[in-house]
Design a protein around this motif. Structure first.
Motif, PDB file in Angstrom:
ATOM      1  N   GLU B 126     -26.930  28.171  -9.965  1.00  0.00           N
ATOM      2  CA  GLU B 126     -25.697  27.740  -9.300  1.00  0.00           C
ATOM      3  C   GLU B 126     -24.668  28.835  -9.544  1.00  0.00           C
ATOM      4  O   GLU B 126     -24.604  29.392 -10.637  1.00  0.00           O
ATOM      5  CB  GLU B 126     -25.250  26.412  -9.904  1.00  0.00           C
ATOM      6  N   ILE B 128     -21.330  29.179  -9.839  1.00  0.00           N
ATOM      7  CA  ILE B 128     -20.241  29.116 -10.817  1.00  0.00           C
ATOM      8  C   ILE B 128     -20.804  29.221 -12.232  1.00  0.00           C
ATOM      9  O   ILE B 128     -20.234  29.886 -13.103  1.00  0.00           O
ATOM     10  CB  ILE B 128     -19.404  27.842 -10.605  1.00  0.00           C
ATOM     11  N   PHE B 178     -16.972  32.548  -0.294  1.00  0.00           N
ATOM     12  CA  PHE B 178     -17.470  32.667   1.078  1.00  0.00           C
ATOM     13  C   PHE B 178     -18.789  31.940   1.251  1.00  0.00           C
ATOM     14  O   PHE B 178     -19.029  31.317   2.291  1.00  0.00           O
ATOM     15  CB  PHE B 178     -17.585  34.146   1.469  1.00  0.00           C
ATOM     16  N   ALA B 181     -18.044  28.435   1.662  1.00  0.00           N
ATOM     17  CA  ALA B 181     -17.539  28.173   3.014  1.00  0.00           C
ATOM     18  C   ALA B 181     -18.679  28.116   4.016  1.00  0.00           C
ATOM     19  O   ALA B 181     -18.658  27.316   4.960  1.00  0.00           O
ATOM     20  CB  ALA B 181     -16.544  29.256   3.420  1.00  0.00           C
ATOM     21  N   GLY B 182     -19.711  28.944   3.794  1.00  0.00           N
ATOM     22  CA  GLY B 182     -20.805  28.991   4.752  1.00  0.00           C
ATOM     23  C   GLY B 182     -21.848  27.918   4.534  1.00  0.00           C
ATOM     24  O   GLY B 182     -22.483  27.463   5.485  1.00  0.00           O
ATOM     25  N   THR B 186     -22.637  25.567  -3.785  1.00  0.00           N
ATOM     26  CA  THR B 186     -22.896  26.806  -4.515  1.00  0.00           C
ATOM     27  C   THR B 186     -24.239  26.741  -5.235  1.00  0.00           C
ATOM     28  O   THR B 186     -24.583  27.654  -5.979  1.00  0.00           O
ATOM     29  CB  THR B 186     -21.786  27.071  -5.553  1.00  0.00           C
ATOM     30  N   PRO B 204     -21.883  34.005   9.450  1.00  0.00           N
ATOM     31  CA  PRO B 204     -21.161  35.174   8.909  1.00  0.00           C
ATOM     32  C   PRO B 204     -20.625  34.963   7.505  1.00  0.00           C
ATOM     33  O   PRO B 204     -20.637  35.905   6.702  1.00  0.00           O
ATOM     34  CB  PRO B 204     -20.005  35.358   9.890  1.00  0.00           C
ATOM     35  N   ALA B 205     -20.188  33.741   7.191  1.00  0.00           N
ATOM     36  CA  ALA B 205     -19.622  33.520   5.859  1.00  0.00           C
ATOM     37  C   ALA B 205     -20.686  33.731   4.788  1.00  0.00           C
ATOM     38  O   ALA B 205     -20.414  34.314   3.725  1.00  0.00           O
ATOM     39  CB  ALA B 205     -19.053  32.106   5.765  1.00  0.00           C
ATOM     40  N   GLY B 208     -21.255  37.580   4.480  1.00  0.00           N
ATOM     41  CA  GLY B 208     -20.177  38.233   3.734  1.00  0.00           C
ATOM     42  C   GLY B 208     -20.207  37.868   2.261  1.00  0.00           C
ATOM     43  O   GLY B 208     -20.046  38.723   1.390  1.00  0.00           O
ATOM     44  N   LEU B 211     -22.972  39.579   0.491  1.00  0.00           N
ATOM     45  CA  LEU B 211     -22.653  41.004   0.324  1.00  0.00           C
ATOM     46  C   LEU B 211     -21.808  41.211  -0.928  1.00  0.00           C
ATOM     47  O   LEU B 211     -22.103  42.078  -1.762  1.00  0.00           O
ATOM     48  CB  LEU B 211     -21.906  41.524   1.553  1.00  0.00           C
ATOM     49  N   LEU B 212     -20.757  40.376  -1.080  1.00  0.00           N
ATOM     50  CA  LEU B 212     -19.878  40.552  -2.236  1.00  0.00           C
ATOM     51  C   LEU B 212     -20.614  40.274  -3.540  1.00  0.00           C
ATOM     52  O   LEU B 212     -20.411  40.952  -4.552  1.00  0.00           O
ATOM     53  CB  LEU B 212     -18.670  39.625  -2.105  1.00  0.00           C
TER      54      LEU B 212
END
Lengths: 168, 470
Positions: B126, B128, B178, B181-182, B186, B204-205, B208, B211-212
């Motif tokens: 997870e 977090i 993100f 959001a997507g 989590t 897309p979320a 992104g 990616l981060l």
């Protein structure tokens, strides 16, 4: 409609405060500018009806942590002449913007694609101490527990780094 | 009972850390006593981890922890490597601090806390939880680096690491936002389900966000665009801490990296092309940096970048269906044994205040201390990938896996990079065996590090016999 204006106002303040933090030369000005960011973030949380987080943000971040930071800056008594000369500062700021800019653009584009749902009205309990507590102690028990280890590590680490020099 | 057994290594490490922390507060515990306690606790935790049953993934206390912890054979292997790294680093530290200053009684406590965070990282399913575990590990490592505050070099290293580490942590949190959001969750399992239902590239979320998160992992693993900090930070840290960072931290990061990538095949496929180029660039940039170094510690730091490149090859070729991660674990074990061996040897050969550090300082070591020189030669040959060492088998499995996965060019480039890396590994062997000694390499008496080095040299051969199914 009012919430939209409030949102944009607070968001603008938050970004301006963060910009001030990195642009102001004197640490005290930077800290004061950071307070603006923290308070406007609290406002954004309030707009999302996250009451508990709003209160915590004001009491803990804008209150306790900020006063510690300000206390330390005052304790060190930094004068204008103590600050390092930094003639290339704007050059670095520009370089940072060029590097981070595309990432910011990407993230803004991504958040535009998120479905624009209408504002959902939650029941009265949303974001209150009781609801957050229930969620924290049922679904998020593990992160809550291991944060205690994190705090312990931070505490011991701070004592080690700030304690007496060269034991044994 | 099963559930408790599965998380017992974590509990043992955490409780051990608190025990050392309390012991450090007593006047009667001196440096030696606390070193023995720290080493013993790492050994104990290692055996506890060994008793954990391996097999199909289980979620300990699934309902209480809401499925945020998952243990499997993969996490067991990673846990064993992490705890063994802790054990040998603790042995090396005991010796190191007989000749060097900067010891604090909380040193072993921070080491155990770091290991606790790493174990959590390998088990977390997870985002977090991963973030908190990452921070537990990082904070403990920062303290270990800077425990000698009188040294400017240490302070510089820790400031660089702290600032850039915080930056990477921020990237990770932003990525989690993100992904939430997507995917509206989590948890790895839920993210995998969302990807399976709606696709990865259409969201897309999620793209992104991942990616981060990849940026944060690549930073912690010291892969190509984010490798600049490694050489300075590894050089600035005390020798045993450098060894611990180079091995245990890398193991934990790659374990969680692999766990994240195999959430869903589509997610991995989306990033495979980029990871391909990152692994090639990491290998060759690392080699270029390593060739230019004149200090042994900096050379080893740069060679750590190269090994990150090989591990990314393994990630590219990883199969998300029926993921076992055995090649990754094997390579990490082989790499950890040889790297820790060199750092353990440096801990007792380095002399007071790490005065011997460059290639020239080790001229003629073989004539004065033949056994130590032989051990170091074994470690270097293992890192270069010469049979019959574990390093060779590790590279063999990784490159064979790349061929099997259809990445022929990646495998060939891996072999090429491995040949290139002989340049700086053999340089030290030549210095040790074919130059005349200039000094007599006095070492501190009554220390454990030579023993640890010898055991690691044996395990370099022993590990190569462990069978691995690609």
């Amino acid at each position: 409609m009012l919430t939209t204006y409030l949102f944009f106002g607070l968001a603008l303040l938050a970004v301006l405060g963060a910009l001030g933090l990195i642009i102001f030369k004197h640490p005290m000005n930077g800290a004061m500018s950071f307070v603006v960011t923290l308070i406007s973030l609290a406002g954004l949380y309030a707009l999302l009806s996250a009451k508990l987080i709003f209160a915590i943000q004001l009491i803990v971040y804008a209150g306790a942590i900020m006063s510690l930071i300000v206390f330390i800056i005052m304790f060190l008594n930094i004068q204008e002449k103590d600050l390092p000369l930094d003639p290339n500062r704007w050059f670095y700021v520009a370089g940072g913007i060029i590097v981070v800019g595309p990432i910011a653009g990407l993230l803004i584009n991504i958040s535009r694609t998120l479905p624009a749902t209408e504002v959902t009205v939650f029941d009265d309990g949303f974001g209150s101490v009781k609801e957050v507590g229930q969620l924290l102690f049922t679904q998020w028990l593990l992160p809550f527990e291991i944060v205690s280890i994190l705090l312990l590590v931070a505490l011991v680490g701070a004592v080690v780094l700030a304690g007496k020099r060269g034991v044994n | 009972m099963h559930d408790f057994m599965a998380i017992l290594p974590l509990v043992a490490t955490g409780a051990g850390a608190i025990l050392v922390m309390l012991a450090a507060a007593f006047e009667s515990f001196k440096k030696e006593g606390i070193s023995i306690l720290g080493i013993g606790l790492f050994a104990f935790a290692f055996f506890v981890q060994l008793t954990v049953e391996s097999g199909a993934p289980i979620t300990p206390y699934g309902s209480v922890f809401n499925g945020m912890l998952v243990t499997s054979t993969f996490t067991k292997g990673a846990g064993l490597i992490i705890l063994a790294c802790g054990f040998f680093s603790a042995i090396a530290s005991q010796t190191y601090f007989t000749q060097n200053e900067g010891f604090v009684l909380e040193y072993y406590c921070m080491m155990l806390f770091a290991a606790c965070g790493m174990l959590l990282m390998t088990m977390a399913a997870e985002l977090i939880t991963v973030f908190i575990a990452l921070e537990i590990m990082s904070l403990a490592i920062y303290t270990l680096i800077a425990s000698d505050r009188r040294s400017v070099l240490r302070s510089e290293a820790v400031l660089k690491y702290l600032m850039l580490g915080a930056f990477a942590g921020a990237f990770f949190v932003m990525g989690s936002v993100f992904i939430y959001a997507g995917a509206k969750s989590t948890k790895f399992a839920d993210i995998g389900q969302v990807v399976a239902e709606t696709g990865f590239l259409t969201n897309p979320a999620l793209v992104g966000g991942s990616l981060l998160i990849l940026v944060a992992f690549l930073f912690k693993a010291a892969a190509f665009p984010f490798h600049a900090w490694v050489v300075d930070v590894y050089d600035g840290a005390p020798v045993p801490v450098t060894g611990f960072m180079a091995t245990a931290v890398k193991t934990a990061v790659f374990a969680v990296f692999a766990n994240f990538l195999v959430i869903n095949g589509q997610l991995q496929e989306g990033w495979v092309n980029y990871l391909f180029y990152i692994s090639v660039l990491t290998m060759f940039v690392g080699n270029l940096i390593a060739i230019g170094q004149n200090s042994l510690k900096r050379m080893l730091a740069a060679s750590g970048i190269v090994h990150t490149g090989y591990l990314i090859i393994a990630l590219v070729a990883v199969n998300s269906e029926g993921f076992t991660g055995s090649t990754i674990i094997f390579y990490l074990a082989a790499y950890a044994a040889s790297t820790l061996g060199i750092f353990a040897a440096l801990s007792y050969l380095g002399g007071e205040g790490e005065k011997r550090n460059s290639f020239e300082d080790f001229n003629g070591l073989a004539k004065v201390r033949p056994y130590s020189a032989a051990c170091i030669a074994i470690f270097l040959l293992s890192m270069a990938g010469i049979p019959p060492t574990a390093g060779f088998m590790g590279k063999f499995y990784i490159i064979a896996g790349a061929f099997q996965g259809g990445y022929i060019s990646l495998g060939v480039l891996g072999i090429f990079s491995s040949i290139l890396s002989m340049w700086y590994y053999l340089r030290l062997i030549i210095a040790m065996y074919f130059r005349e000694p200039e000094e007599d390499f006095e070492v501190a008496e009554m220390t454990l590090a030579p023993l640890g080095t010898f055991v690691l040299a044996l395990s370099v051969f022993a590990i190569s016999f462990i069978p691995v199914v690609i």
